[in-house]
Scaffold this motif. Sequence first.
Motif, short mmCIF file in Angstrom:
data_model
loop_
_atom_site.label_atom_id
_atom_site.label_comp_id
_atom_site.label_asym_id
_atom_site.label_seq_id
_atom_site.Cartn_x
_atom_site.Cartn_y
_atom_site.Cartn_z
N VAL A 112 0.96 -1.17 0.09
CA VAL A 112 -0.14 0.22 0.11
C VAL A 112 0.86 1.27 0.00
N ALA A 113 1.83 1.34 0.88
CA ALA A 113 2.82 2.73 0.81
C ALA A 113 3.60 2.49 -0.39
N HIS A 114 3.88 1.54 -1.03
CA HIS A 114 4.60 1.61 -2.20
C HIS A 114 3.79 2.34 -3.30
N GLU A 115 2.64 1.58 -3.46
CA GLU A 115 1.61 2.34 -4.50
C GLU A 115 1.22 3.95 -4.29
N VAL A 116 0.80 3.92 -2.96
CA VAL A 116 0.48 5.53 -2.70
C VAL A 116 1.58 6.32 -3.14
N ALA A 117 2.83 6.13 -2.69
CA ALA A 117 3.91 6.73 -2.94
C ALA A 117 4.40 6.93 -4.45
N ARG A 118 4.04 5.62 -5.10
CA ARG A 118 4.23 5.88 -6.70
C ARG A 118 3.27 6.97 -7.30
N ALA A 119 2.10 6.88 -6.72
CA ALA A 119 0.97 7.84 -7.08
C ALA A 119 1.38 9.52 -6.89
N LEU A 120 1.78 9.68 -5.91
CA LEU A 120 2.16 10.92 -5.25
C LEU A 120 3.59 11.54 -5.52
N GLY A 121 4.36 10.66 -6.12
CA GLY A 121 5.88 10.91 -6.63
C GLY A 121 6.66 10.95 -5.50
N ALA A 122 6.30 10.16 -4.34
CA ALA A 122 6.73 10.29 -2.92
C ALA A 122 7.78 9.20 -2.82
N ARG A 123 8.57 9.05 -1.66
CA ARG A 123 9.26 8.06 -1.26
C ARG A 123 8.31 6.93 -0.66
N ALA A 124 8.66 5.89 -0.60
CA ALA A 124 8.11 4.69 0.24
C ALA A 124 9.05 4.02 1.14
N VAL A 125 8.55 3.85 2.51
CA VAL A 125 9.31 3.17 3.40
C VAL A 125 8.64 2.44 4.14
N PHE A 126 9.13 1.31 4.96
CA PHE A 126 8.16 0.65 5.95
C PHE A 126 8.77 0.47 7.25
N ALA A 127 7.93 0.29 8.43
CA ALA A 127 8.44 -0.24 9.64
C ALA A 127 8.44 -1.53 9.99
N GLU A 128 9.16 -2.24 10.58
CA GLU A 128 9.19 -3.47 10.92
C GLU A 128 9.32 -3.63 12.48
N ARG A 129 8.70 -4.76 12.86
CA ARG A 129 8.75 -5.24 14.38
C ARG A 129 10.20 -5.84 14.55
N VAL A 130 10.77 -5.18 15.89
CA VAL A 130 11.75 -5.70 16.31
C VAL A 130 11.77 -6.08 17.52
N GLU A 131 11.74 -7.32 18.12
CA GLU A 131 11.40 -7.79 19.36
C GLU A 131 10.07 -7.22 19.87
N GLY A 132 9.24 -7.18 18.78
CA GLY A 132 7.62 -6.85 19.10
C GLY A 132 7.38 -5.38 19.00
#
Length: 200
Positions: free
Chosen positions: A74-94
Motif C-alpha cells: 500500500v505504501a509503495h503504490e500510494v507513494a508511486r501515485a504521489l511521486g513520494a518515497r516509500a518506506v516501511f517499519a518492521e517489528r523488532v522484538e515486538g
Amino acid sequence: MDPSELEALLHHVGAIQQGHFLLSSGMHSTHYIQCALLLQYPQHAERVGRALAGRFSAQAPSVVIGPAYGGMIVAHEVARALGARAVFAERVEGRFELRRSFEIAAGEPVLVVEDVVTTGASTLEVKRVAERQGGRVIGVGAVVDRSAGPLAFDAPFHALLTIQVETHIAALCPMCAAGEPIVKPGSRSPQSAVGAPPQR
C-alpha cells in the motif's frame, strides 16, 4: 474507485473471508479481510494506491510509511501515485522500528498508510515511529476501515472502504462459547487452526 466497487473487488478475489478468526489485535471476528489477495494483482494495487493517494495529494507528503507486512505494498503504490518515497517499519522484538537505513528528515511531511485498520494500534505505533524520526505526519490512510469506532490518530484519517463486521473480545466470544475452532490468519504467524477454545 468508489467504496462499492472496492468491496465488490475484495469479494471477487476472495479477500473477505467468513469464519472464526483471531485477529492480530487479539479480538475475535466472524470475518477476516485478507488484502494481500487483492494486492497480489499489480493492476488492483495500483488502482487502490492511486485512489488513496488522491485523498492526501493536497497535503503533498514526501514520504509514505506503512507497517510490514500489510502496509508495505500500500505504501509503495500510494507513494508511486504521489511521486513520494516509500518506506516501511518492521517489528523488532515486538516493537516497530525503521531499519534498512531508512530515514525520515526532521519536519518532512509523512503519510502513514495501512491495508486494514481494526483497533488502529499498529497504525498508531507506526505513526509514532515517524514522529520519533522528526517527521510531520499529515494524515493516516487505509484501504479498509473495520474499526467500528473512533480512532485516536490525532491526524486526518481516510479509508477507501468502511466495513462493519462482528468483533468480540475473547472472553465474550459466542463462537468460542459454541466450541468453534479458531483460525489465526495474517502475517505475524503462519495461518493455522488454533483449535477449540478452552471450556469455560
